[in-house]
Design a protein around this motif. Structure first.
Motif, PDB file in Angstrom:
ATOM      1  N   GLN A   1       1.037  -1.324   0.145  1.00 51.16           N
ATOM      2  CA  GLN A   1      -0.167   0.053   0.011  1.00 51.16           C
ATOM      3  C   GLN A   1       0.939   1.288   0.073  1.00 51.16           C
ATOM      4  O   GLN A   1       1.868   1.202   0.360  1.00 51.16           O
ATOM      5  N   PHE A   2       0.278   2.195  -0.455  1.00 45.68           N
ATOM      6  CA  PHE A   2       0.640   3.646  -0.319  1.00 45.68           C
ATOM      7  C   PHE A   2       1.970   3.788  -1.339  1.00 45.68           C
ATOM      8  O   PHE A   2       2.839   5.032  -1.232  1.00 45.68           O
ATOM      9  N   CYS A   3       2.204   3.090  -2.445  1.00 43.74           N
ATOM     10  CA  CYS A   3       3.383   3.340  -3.402  1.00 43.74           C
ATOM     11  C   CYS A   3       2.973   4.189  -4.217  1.00 43.74           C
ATOM     12  O   CYS A   3       1.800   4.365  -5.039  1.00 43.74           O
ATOM     13  N   SER A   4       4.143   5.008  -4.901  1.00 45.63           N
ATOM     14  CA  SER A   4       3.737   5.826  -5.966  1.00 45.63           C
ATOM     15  C   SER A   4       4.870   5.451  -6.979  1.00 45.63           C
ATOM     16  O   SER A   4       6.181   5.523  -6.851  1.00 45.63           O
ATOM     17  N   LEU A   5       4.366   4.790  -8.120  1.00 43.61           N
ATOM     18  CA  LEU A   5       5.257   4.412  -9.181  1.00 43.61           C
ATOM     19  C   LEU A   5       4.899   4.896 -10.622  1.00 43.61           C
ATOM     20  O   LEU A   5       3.735   5.247 -10.913  1.00 43.61           O
ATOM     21  N   GLY A   6       6.020   5.426 -11.107  1.00 43.20           N
ATOM     22  CA  GLY A   6       5.783   6.051 -12.310  1.00 43.20           C
ATOM     23  C   GLY A   6       5.511   7.231 -12.474  1.00 43.20           C
ATOM     24  O   GLY A   6       4.989   8.050 -13.894  1.00 43.20           O
ATOM     25  N   ALA A   7       5.595   8.207 -11.666  1.00 45.78           N
ATOM     26  CA  ALA A   7       5.387   9.476 -11.581  1.00 45.78           C
ATOM     27  C   ALA A   7       6.544  10.363 -12.292  1.00 45.78           C
ATOM     28  O   ALA A   7       7.640   9.785 -12.502  1.00 45.78           O
ATOM     29  N   ALA A   8       6.173  11.672 -12.646  1.00 44.73           N
ATOM     30  CA  ALA A   8       7.237  12.260 -13.392  1.00 44.73           C
ATOM     31  C   ALA A   8       8.568  12.360 -12.720  1.00 44.73           C
ATOM     32  O   ALA A   8       8.329  12.509 -11.456  1.00 44.73           O
ATOM     33  N   PRO A   9       9.658  12.466 -13.285  1.00 44.34           N
ATOM     34  CA  PRO A   9      11.072  12.542 -12.704  1.00 44.34           C
ATOM     35  C   PRO A   9      11.158  13.865 -11.768  1.00 44.34           C
ATOM     36  O   PRO A   9      10.679  14.929 -12.504  1.00 44.34           O
ATOM     37  N   GLN A  10      11.929  13.852 -10.822  1.00 52.42           N
ATOM     38  CA  GLN A  10      12.129  15.089 -10.233  1.00 52.42           C
ATOM     39  C   GLN A  10      13.540  15.874 -10.838  1.00 52.42           C
ATOM     40  O   GLN A  10      14.409  15.826  -9.919  1.00 52.42           O
ATOM     41  N   ASP A  11      13.158  16.199 -11.862  1.00 59.48           N
ATOM     42  CA  ASP A  11      14.125  16.688 -12.580  1.00 59.48           C
ATOM     43  C   ASP A  11      13.625  17.992 -13.384  1.00 59.48           C
ATOM     44  O   ASP A  11      12.665  17.917 -14.245  1.00 59.48           O
ATOM     45  N   LYS A  12      14.135  19.099 -12.957  1.00 58.40           N
ATOM     46  CA  LYS A  12      13.626  20.405 -13.653  1.00 58.40           C
ATOM     47  C   LYS A  12      13.708  20.513 -15.177  1.00 58.40           C
ATOM     48  O   LYS A  12      13.230  21.377 -15.974  1.00 58.40           O
ATOM     49  N   LYS A  13      14.639  19.699 -16.008  1.00 55.78           N
ATOM     50  CA  LYS A  13      14.667  19.748 -17.034  1.00 55.78           C
ATOM     51  C   LYS A  13      13.646  18.877 -17.931  1.00 55.78           C
ATOM     52  O   LYS A  13      13.492  18.973 -19.046  1.00 55.78           O
ATOM     53  N   TYR A  14      12.810  18.044 -17.220  1.00 58.03           N
ATOM     54  CA  TYR A  14      12.021  17.141 -17.785  1.00 58.03           C
ATOM     55  C   TYR A  14      10.675  18.226 -18.208  1.00 58.03           C
ATOM     56  O   TYR A  14      10.167  19.018 -17.611  1.00 58.03           O
ATOM     57  N   ALA A  15      10.443  17.918 -19.325  1.00 59.48           N
ATOM     58  CA  ALA A  15       9.379  18.732 -20.071  1.00 59.48           C
ATOM     59  C   ALA A  15       8.363  17.982 -20.584  1.00 59.48           C
ATOM     60  O   ALA A  15       7.713  18.356 -21.433  1.00 59.48           O
ATOM     61  N   GLY A  16       7.951  16.833 -20.053  1.00 60.25           N
ATOM     62  CA  GLY A  16       6.828  16.139 -20.325  1.00 60.25           C
ATOM     63  C   GLY A  16       7.173  14.994 -21.453  1.00 60.25           C
ATOM     64  O   GLY A  16       6.098  14.412 -21.976  1.00 60.25           O
ATOM     65  N   GLU A  17       8.143  14.694 -21.589  1.00 58.09           N
ATOM     66  CA  GLU A  17       8.735  13.740 -22.582  1.00 58.09           C
ATOM     67  C   GLU A  17       8.126  12.366 -22.201  1.00 58.09           C
ATOM     68  O   GLU A  17       8.050  12.044 -21.103  1.00 58.09           O
ATOM     69  N   PRO A  18       7.908  11.396 -23.213  1.00 57.85           N
ATOM     70  CA  PRO A  18       7.195   9.952 -23.024  1.00 57.85           C
ATOM     71  C   PRO A  18       8.219   8.962 -22.293  1.00 57.85           C
ATOM     72  O   PRO A  18       8.606   8.169 -23.231  1.00 57.85           O
ATOM     73  N   THR A  19       8.877   9.252 -21.334  1.00 61.62           N
ATOM     74  CA  THR A  19       9.790   8.339 -20.595  1.00 61.62           C
ATOM     75  C   THR A  19       9.191   7.267 -19.955  1.00 61.62           C
ATOM     76  O   THR A  19       7.672   7.357 -19.670  1.00 61.62           O
ATOM     77  N   GLN A  20       9.956   6.443 -19.308  1.00 60.64           N
ATOM     78  CA  GLN A  20       9.208   5.064 -18.996  1.00 60.64           C
ATOM     79  C   GLN A  20       9.806   4.694 -17.599  1.00 60.64           C
ATOM     80  O   GLN A  20      10.720   5.046 -17.192  1.00 60.64           O
ATOM     81  N   LEU A  21       8.881   3.862 -16.924  1.00 62.25           N
ATOM     82  CA  LEU A  21       9.290   2.912 -15.723  1.00 62.25           C
ATOM     83  C   LEU A  21       9.068   1.525 -16.336  1.00 62.25           C
ATOM     84  O   LEU A  21       7.890   1.154 -16.624  1.00 62.25           O
ATOM     85  N   VAL A  22      10.059   0.751 -16.094  1.00 59.39           N
ATOM     86  CA  VAL A  22       9.974  -0.860 -16.499  1.00 59.39           C
ATOM     87  C   VAL A  22      10.374  -1.668 -15.183  1.00 59.39           C
ATOM     88  O   VAL A  22      11.538  -1.479 -14.712  1.00 59.39           O
ATOM     89  N   ILE A  23       9.350  -2.431 -14.629  1.00 58.09           N
ATOM     90  CA  ILE A  23       9.490  -3.243 -13.566  1.00 58.09           C
ATOM     91  C   ILE A  23       9.548  -4.678 -13.936  1.00 58.09           C
ATOM     92  O   ILE A  23       8.521  -5.205 -14.833  1.00 58.09           O
ATOM     93  N   GLY A  24      10.583  -5.513 -13.537  1.00 61.32           N
ATOM     94  CA  GLY A  24      10.446  -6.918 -14.015  1.00 61.32           C
ATOM     95  C   GLY A  24       9.719  -7.894 -13.296  1.00 61.32           C
ATOM     96  O   GLY A  24       8.390  -7.571 -12.713  1.00 61.32           O
ATOM     97  N   ASP A  25      10.044  -8.965 -12.768  1.00 65.09           N
ATOM     98  CA  ASP A  25       9.143 -10.227 -12.424  1.00 65.09           C
ATOM     99  C   ASP A  25       9.502 -10.325 -11.064  1.00 65.09           C
ATOM    100  O   ASP A  25      10.681 -10.255 -10.578  1.00 65.09           O
ATOM    101  N   GLY A  26       8.578 -10.948  -9.989  1.00 65.51           N
ATOM    102  CA  GLY A  26       8.924 -11.353  -8.788  1.00 65.51           C
ATOM    103  C   GLY A  26       9.462 -10.365  -7.778  1.00 65.51           C
ATOM    104  O   GLY A  26      10.041 -10.713  -6.752  1.00 65.51           O
ATOM    105  N   ASN A  27       9.206  -9.234  -7.906  1.00 71.75           N
ATOM    106  CA  ASN A  27       9.697  -8.099  -6.943  1.00 71.75           C
ATOM    107  C   ASN A  27       8.752  -7.820  -5.857  1.00 71.75           C
ATOM    108  O   ASN A  27       7.409  -8.012  -6.008  1.00 71.75           O
TER     109      ASN A  27
END
Length: 262
Positions: free
Chosen positions: A60-86
């Motif tokens: 519970q209460f996890c935040s996954l895939g939010a925008a990076p904490q980087d002031k240069k980020y301008a909404g580009e379509p970047t990703q978060l990829v998580i594998g198996d069994g975590n």
């Protein structure tokens, strides 16, 4: 049909395998894909272009895939990829990547990630890693397989931690930590090798002896890093079953742009 609690908000465009479970008040965005056997705990927010593999347990209460904490980020379509069994415990935050790097934050397989861990943009984590409570990874950090980071450890941006390395409680890493090495302190200092971890993973006494010899060369003989690299190169071929371990160390040191923990 996926087992979705009636209070959860799952975008119709999200792709969830048939046996995924979603807990109360969770929010899942349109560009999220979640594989078979995974469970999402109550009040989790999973957004952005996030792909989660099979058999992951997200508490519970996890935040996954939010925008990076980087002031240069301008909404580009970047990703978060998580594998198996975590296993991802409470209050973890994993951000997507940036176009200044590969554009992907990547988590491998069978990792044990405890509460309050932050994985910043463009981090790359291998497999079989343990991150204890409140470990904080800055952007572009790379962790090799079988790494263990003690609770409240912090890792500076662009730092690499080699496979089988380990830190103690509240360690601050601002330089690369070579494979097999244990470190502790603020700033970190090398302490020894992760001998017990290697033994548990099936390393023979002969392989562990070579790892110890590499540690002595790097840390106990007063050599410069360049001299130590030459000495390590001479170890190749001295023990057939440790050949890959020597190569792993040499390759890691060849790319240690920030220097190494000494």
């Amino acid at each position: 049909m996926a087992q979705i609690h009636p209070t959860a908000l799952v975008d119709p465009k999200a792709e969830l395998a048939a046996d995924v479970s979603v807990g109360p008040y969770a929010v899942i965005g349109p560009d999220v894909c979640i594989g078979e056997g995974s469970s999402i705990g109550a009040h989790c927010v999973i957004e952005g272009r996030t792909t989660i593999g099979r058999n992951n347990r997200i508490f519970q209460f996890c935040s996954l895939g939010a925008a990076p904490q980087d002031k240069k980020y301008a909404g580009e379509p970047t990703q978060l990829v998580i594998g198996d069994g975590n296993t991802i415990r409470e209050f973890c935050t994993f951000n997507t990547g940036t176009v200044q790097d590969a554009g992907v934050t990547r988590i491998g397989d069978d990792n044990w990630i405890m509460a309050y861990v932050h994985v910043a943009h463009d981090c790359v984590l291998g497999s079989h890693i343990i991150l204890a409570n409140a470990v904080q990874l800055a952007g572009h950090v790379h962790l090799g397989d079988w790494v263990f980071l003690g609770g409240l450890s912090g890792v500076h941006q662009f730092v690499r931690v080699g496979p089988h390395a380990m830190t103690g409680f509240q360690t601050r890493l601002s330089q690369d930590l070579p494979p097999f090495v244990t470190a502790a302190g603020n700033p970190a200092e090398a302490q020894g090798i992760n001998q017990e971890g290697l033994r548990r993973r099936g390393y023979t006494p002969e392989r562990i002896a070579v790892v110890k010899q590499m540690h002595r060369t790097l840390y106990r003989r007063g050599l410069t890093l360049a001299q130590a690299k030459d000495e390590l190169a001479a170890l190749q071929g001295t023990a057939a079953d440790a050949q890959a371990d020597v190569r792993l160390m040499l390759d890691f040191l060849a790319n240690a742009e920030r220097g190494i923990v000494r």
